[in-house]
Scaffold this active site. Structure first.
Site, PDB file in Angstrom:
ATOM      1  CG  ASN A  23      -7.723  -2.839  -5.874  1.00  0.00           C
ATOM      2  OD1 ASN A  23      -6.685  -3.491  -5.830  1.00  0.00           O
ATOM      3  ND2 ASN A  23      -8.082  -2.034  -4.872  1.00  0.00           N
ATOM      4  CG  ASP A  33      -1.978   1.070   1.175  1.00  0.00           C
ATOM      5  OD1 ASP A  33      -2.461   1.369   0.069  1.00  0.00           O
ATOM      6  OD2 ASP A  33      -2.322   1.620   2.237  1.00  0.00           O
TER       7      ASP A  33
END
Length: 252
Positions: A74, A26
């Site tokens: 996503n 991330d």
């Protein structure tokens, strides 16, 4: 063939390493935006971090590395970023396949087929075939993956076998359900790391990490290298893992 050593000459910590490390990679977008760059530039920079961390895992003796490349959630991102990530995942797998093979890395893929681009699936399957006999380390590339999706898929497959008379309902237990997960032969996660400063699991490895040691580090993924990995492994080596057990340690 071994991966290149760290330029500083640093070596991994002298501790028993986790067998299975899972990483939420991330911070790519925030790293890029902070530099006035589009989010996609952060993803590009993250490729070097991935190869660096794979090298660090091999040096430290880690046997399995699971990385969160693209989640089932996503797809909610902008079409431009989704398209970039699909193309990027495909191209990274293709361009790095030979290098990973030289390092003795076995590539496996965890995730759902529906919606995932056929060109990405093609490269993932090619990488699996080329590296199938390698044994230095397993790279579990999680693409179009979600922890809840994996459990739901496993439950559906198990339910189908129960309906077909292959499995008796009374025989269903956690061990049996576990055999229906995407990678049933991999060990549970020992060390779960998230880069970028956020402190959540984001639906990653829900089934596989019931007793993992969790570490949330501030470095965004483009700044994450094997030195950060080894810092986490060193901390892991100092933790007491009881797996639900306990022992009285009354002060005398």
């Amino acid at each position: 063939m071994k991966p290149p050593s760290h330029p500083s000459g640093a070596m991994p910590p002298n501790v028993t390493p986790p067998a299975h490390v899972a990483i939420v990679m991330d911070g790519n977008g925030r790293w890029a935006n902070a530099r006035g760059l589009p989010r996609t530039e952060g993803h590009k920079a993250g490729e070097l971090s991935l190869m660096e961390v794979i090298a660090g895992c091999i040096e430290a003796g880690v046997k399995v590395l699971s990385v969160y490349a693209f989640s089932t959630e996503n797809w909610k991102r902008s079409p431009r970023e989704v398209a970039f990530l699909m193309n990027y995942s495909r191209d990274v797998i293709r361009s790095r396949r030979s290098e990973l093979n030289d390092w003795g890395v076995k590539v496996v893929w965890s995730g759902r087929v529906p919606r995932l681009w056929k060109s990405v699936i093609k490269e993932l399957k090619a990488a699996e075939e080329v590296t199938a006999s390698n044994s230095t380390m397993v790279l579990n590339f999680c693409c179009n993956y979600g922890g809840r999706a994996e459990i739901a898929d496993a439950a559906a497959a198990l339910a189908a076998d129960v309906a077909a008379g292959i499995v008796r309902p009374k025989d269903v237990d956690p061990a049996l359900l576990g055999r229906y997960m995407y990678q049933p032969d991999l060990p549970d996660v020992d060390l779960f790391i998230r880069s970028g400063g956020e402190q959540r699991t984001s639906n990653f490895m829900l089934w596989e990490a019931p007793y993992a040691e969790y570490m949330f580090v501030p470095e965004p993924w483009p700044e994450f290298d094997r030195l950060v990995l080894w810092r986490c492994i060193e901390q892991f080596g100092s933790r007491e893992r009881r797996f639900g057990g306990a022992e009285d340690k009354v002060a005398k």
